[in-house]
Design an enzyme around this catalytic site. Structure first.
Site, PDB file in Angstrom:
ATOM      1  N   SER A  27       8.674 -16.602   1.652  1.00  0.00           N
ATOM      2  CA  SER A  27       7.331 -16.477   1.669  1.00  0.00           C
ATOM      3  C   SER A  27       6.645 -17.113   0.519  1.00  0.00           C
ATOM      4  CB  SER A  27       6.862 -15.148   1.877  1.00  0.00           C
ATOM      5  OG  SER A  27       6.911 -14.282   0.783  1.00  0.00           O
ATOM      6  N   LYS A  97       8.601  -3.096  -6.277  1.00  0.00           N
ATOM      7  CA  LYS A  97       8.254  -2.076  -5.358  1.00  0.00           C
ATOM      8  C   LYS A  97       9.209  -2.034  -4.093  1.00  0.00           C
ATOM      9  CE  LYS A  97       4.314  -2.854  -2.344  1.00  0.00           C
ATOM     10  NZ  LYS A  97       2.900  -2.288  -1.937  1.00  0.00           N
ATOM     11  N   ASP A  98       9.710  -3.320  -3.987  1.00  0.00           N
ATOM     12  CA  ASP A  98      10.631  -3.410  -2.744  1.00  0.00           C
ATOM     13  C   ASP A  98      12.096  -3.367  -3.099  1.00  0.00           C
ATOM     14  OD1 ASP A  98       8.609  -4.213  -0.960  1.00  0.00           O
ATOM     15  OD2 ASP A  98       8.541  -6.415  -1.738  1.00  0.00           O
ATOM     16  N   LEU A 147       2.809   3.729   5.148  1.00  0.00           N
ATOM     17  CA  LEU A 147       2.377   5.031   5.755  1.00  0.00           C
ATOM     18  C   LEU A 147       1.632   5.630   4.371  1.00  0.00           C
ATOM     19  CD1 LEU A 147       3.348   6.473   8.127  1.00  0.00           C
ATOM     20  CD2 LEU A 147       5.388   7.417   6.942  1.00  0.00           C
ATOM     21  N   ARG A 148       2.025   5.189   3.346  1.00  0.00           N
ATOM     22  CA  ARG A 148       1.443   5.662   1.751  1.00  0.00           C
ATOM     23  C   ARG A 148      -0.087   5.546   2.130  1.00  0.00           C
ATOM     24  NH1 ARG A 148      -0.287   2.912  -2.320  1.00  0.00           N
ATOM     25  NH2 ARG A 148       0.648   1.070  -1.316  1.00  0.00           N
ATOM     26  N   ARG A 149      -0.350   4.279   2.436  1.00  0.00           N
ATOM     27  CA  ARG A 149      -1.997   3.968   2.549  1.00  0.00           C
ATOM     28  C   ARG A 149      -2.622   4.537   3.598  1.00  0.00           C
ATOM     29  NH1 ARG A 149      -0.168  -2.359   1.543  1.00  0.00           N
ATOM     30  NH2 ARG A 149      -0.270  -2.222  -0.706  1.00  0.00           N
ATOM     31  N   ARG A 166       1.800  -6.423  10.871  1.00  0.00           N
ATOM     32  CA  ARG A 166       2.917  -6.790   9.894  1.00  0.00           C
ATOM     33  C   ARG A 166       2.731  -8.476   9.768  1.00  0.00           C
ATOM     34  NH1 ARG A 166       7.875  -5.440   9.339  1.00  0.00           N
ATOM     35  NH2 ARG A 166       7.644  -7.113   7.697  1.00  0.00           N
ATOM     36  N   ASN A 168       3.610 -11.755   6.897  1.00  0.00           N
ATOM     37  CA  ASN A 168       3.483 -12.128   5.322  1.00  0.00           C
ATOM     38  C   ASN A 168       1.854 -12.007   5.131  1.00  0.00           C
ATOM     39  OD1 ASN A 168       2.367 -14.674   5.932  1.00  0.00           O
ATOM     40  ND2 ASN A 168       4.634 -15.364   5.990  1.00  0.00           N
ATOM     41  N   ARG A 172      -1.402 -12.114   7.917  1.00  0.00           N
ATOM     42  CA  ARG A 172      -2.390 -11.029   7.986  1.00  0.00           C
ATOM     43  C   ARG A 172      -3.603 -11.262   7.971  1.00  0.00           C
ATOM     44  NH1 ARG A 172       0.873  -5.576   5.383  1.00  0.00           N
ATOM     45  NH2 ARG A 172       2.956  -6.222   5.895  1.00  0.00           N
ATOM     46  N   CYS A 260      10.968   3.316   1.343  1.00  0.00           N
ATOM     47  CA  CYS A 260       9.668   2.674   1.742  1.00  0.00           C
ATOM     48  C   CYS A 260       9.401   3.413   3.024  1.00  0.00           C
ATOM     49  CB  CYS A 260       9.701   1.281   1.788  1.00  0.00           C
ATOM     50  SG  CYS A 260      10.843   0.498   2.988  1.00  0.00           S
TER      51      CYS A 260
HETATM   52  C1  DPM Z   1       6.620  -1.589   0.205  1.00  0.00           C
HETATM   53  C2  DPM Z   1       5.386  -1.169   1.073  1.00  0.00           C
HETATM   54  C3  DPM Z   1       4.661  -2.598   1.325  1.00  0.00           C
HETATM   55  C4  DPM Z   1       5.519  -3.581   0.966  1.00  0.00           C
HETATM   56  C5  DPM Z   1       4.942  -0.052   1.209  1.00  0.00           C
HETATM   57  C6  DPM Z   1       3.742   0.413   0.667  1.00  0.00           C
HETATM   58  C7  DPM Z   1       3.473  -2.670   2.182  1.00  0.00           C
HETATM   59  C8  DPM Z   1       3.791  -2.848   3.284  1.00  0.00           C
HETATM   60  C9  DPM Z   1       2.665  -2.887   4.497  1.00  0.00           C
HETATM   61  C10 DPM Z   1       7.531  -0.790  -0.147  1.00  0.00           C
HETATM   62  N1  DPM Z   1       6.468  -3.118   0.064  1.00  0.00           N
HETATM   63  O1  DPM Z   1       3.323   0.027  -0.349  1.00  0.00           O
HETATM   64  O2  DPM Z   1       3.338   1.794   0.513  1.00  0.00           O
HETATM   65  O3  DPM Z   1       1.223  -3.028   3.989  1.00  0.00           O
HETATM   66  O4  DPM Z   1       2.770  -3.465   5.443  1.00  0.00           O
HETATM   67  C11 DPM Z   1       4.873  -5.809  -0.652  1.00  0.00           C
HETATM   68  C12 DPM Z   1       3.682  -6.285  -0.914  1.00  0.00           C
HETATM   69  C13 DPM Z   1       4.010  -6.606  -2.492  1.00  0.00           C
HETATM   70  C14 DPM Z   1       5.211  -6.327  -2.549  1.00  0.00           C
HETATM   71  C15 DPM Z   1       2.491  -6.640  -0.244  1.00  0.00           C
HETATM   72  C16 DPM Z   1       1.614  -5.411  -0.119  1.00  0.00           C
HETATM   73  C17 DPM Z   1       3.032  -7.367  -3.358  1.00  0.00           C
HETATM   74  C18 DPM Z   1       2.692  -6.736  -4.420  1.00  0.00           C
HETATM   75  C19 DPM Z   1       3.585  -6.218  -5.469  1.00  0.00           C
HETATM   76  C20 DPM Z   1       5.323  -5.238   0.759  1.00  0.00           C
HETATM   77  N2  DPM Z   1       6.034  -5.770  -1.517  1.00  0.00           N
HETATM   78  O5  DPM Z   1       1.612  -4.376  -0.670  1.00  0.00           O
HETATM   79  O6  DPM Z   1       0.097  -5.931   0.102  1.00  0.00           O
HETATM   80  O7  DPM Z   1       4.126  -6.845  -6.267  1.00  0.00           O
HETATM   81  O8  DPM Z   1       3.490  -4.733  -5.749  1.00  0.00           O
END
Ligand code: DPM
Length: 331
Positions: A27, A97-98, A147-149, A166, A168, A172, A260
């Site tokens: 991505s 966070k991933d 779910l957190r948000r 969903r 990238n 979105r 997650c």
């Molecule tokens: C994880 C979540 C999301 C990502 C769950 C959460 C967002 C999923 C979604 C664990 N990984 O945050 O509660 O919105 O559908 C992700 C993003 C980034 C890293 C994109 C984002 C970029 C920011 C960073 C996807 N992983 O959260 O908007 O480096 O923290």
């Protein structure tokens, strides 16, 4: 950044000639993040050559299901770890966070880079430019598959509806702008900034209304746990403050047994920035190796995360998490 293969064919024993292969998801965000880490490494080691190896992961391929529903922890990491294991790449750059809080023993996070904004951001449909979540009309649909948000914001803004979205970041934003389904979407501010889309941020969500995800806004560099050469190479990228905050956050999440798929959120601050020197140690904390940074401070951060998790577990967090998992399975 060089894509040349010549150096590899040359004297591979000379550290100057070694080509460091860097794995990344395909991505645009992942590529941008990887490029930024490679740039930092090139500044530190101008004599080294880097080759970027991009690949797709399960998380990139499954686009029609909410992340929490897929339920697999290493959604974005498995294929990249396989390449690490097979020696096809030497390091992998991830959004921290991933990265699961427990890594397979063959791997470790050799660097946690300086955190950017950890906050979530709201991007509005052009026709709602200038609004806030509070001022959006009744029953406006807000897109997020976190779910957190959704859990935090639904409670704060009961007049809104939250629906999964969903794809990238590019996908979105396109779905938001070109269709009428969503009035706004929620994304991490850090990702938007890295893509140079900070202009689209209509509202930043501070911890008072939405706590962020564990590790959000920080990049982690995953390496083979036994590859001392690469560990030594990347360890200078550790940012001590980010490291300690993320150790505490990850210990908290690990102890709650969240992935997650559960709505776990945090806010951390480092109050006493004094990091005393301590003996170097090979111990891994929540998957992270940082030998040269105070082991005492790392241990304190880890214990803090565990204590806070225990406090919440004693107050009934386990029941809430179990219900959240069941609701997820039923969705
Ligand atoms: C994880 C979540 C999301 C990502 C769950 C959460 C967002 C999923 C979604 C664990 N990984 O945050 O509660 O919105 O559908 C992700 C993003 C980034 C890293 C994109 C984002 C970029 C920011 C960073 C996807 N992983 O959260 O908007 O480096 O923290």
């Amino acid at each position: 950044m060089s894509e040349s293969g010549d150096a590899a064919a040359g004297d591979s024993n000379s550290p100057k000639m070694r080509v460091i292969r860097v794995g990344t998801r395909k991505s645009e965000l992942a590529r941008t993040q990887t490029d930024s880490v490679v740039k930092m490494l090139l500044n530190l080691y101008p004599g080294l050559q880097f080759e970027i190896v991009a690949m797709s992961t399960t998380g990139d391929k499954i686009l029609d299901t909410a992340l929490s529903k897929i339920g697999e922890k290493s959604l974005f990491t498995k294929e990249l770890e396989y390449a690490l294991e097979k020696n096809e790449v030497d390091l992998v750059v991830h959004s921290l966070k991933d990265l699961p809080t427990v890594l397979p023993p063959a791997f470790t996070i050799g660097a946690v880079c300086k955190r950017e904004s950890p906050y979530d951001a709201v991007i509005f449909h052009p026709k709602y430019a200038g609004q806030t979540l509070a001022t959006l009309p009744e029953k406006s649909v807000v897109g997020t598959s976190s779910l957190r948000r959704a859990a935090q914001l639904q409670r704060k803004y009961p007049h809104l509806e939250f629906k999964s979205i969903r794809g990238n970041l590019n996908t979105r934003l396109r779905k938001l702008d070109e269709q009428q389904e969503f009035s706004a979407i929620i994304l991490a501010a850090a990702g938007l900034q890295r893509m140079n889309w900070q202009d689209r941020i209509g509202q930043l969500l501070y911890p008072e209304e939405c706590l962020y995800a564990v590790g959000q806004g920080a990049l982690g560099v995953e390496v083979r746990a036994k590859d001392q050469e690469v560990l030594d190479l990347v360890r200078v990228l550790h940012d001590p403050e980010t490291l300690l905050r993320c150790i505490a956050e990850r210990a908290f999440l690990r102890h709650l047994e969240g992935g997650c798929s559960v709505p776990v959120a945090v806010h951390t601050v480092l109050k006493d920035g004094q990091l005393e020197d301590g003996p170097e140690d090979d111990v891994q904390r929540v998957g992270i190796t940082a030998r040269h940074i105070s082991q005492g401070a790392q241990m304190a951060a880890e214990n803090l995360g565990i204590s806070l998790a225990n406090l919440l577990l004693n107050k009934g967090a386990k029941r809430i998490l179990d219900v959240a998992r069941q609701l997820n399975d039923a969705r």
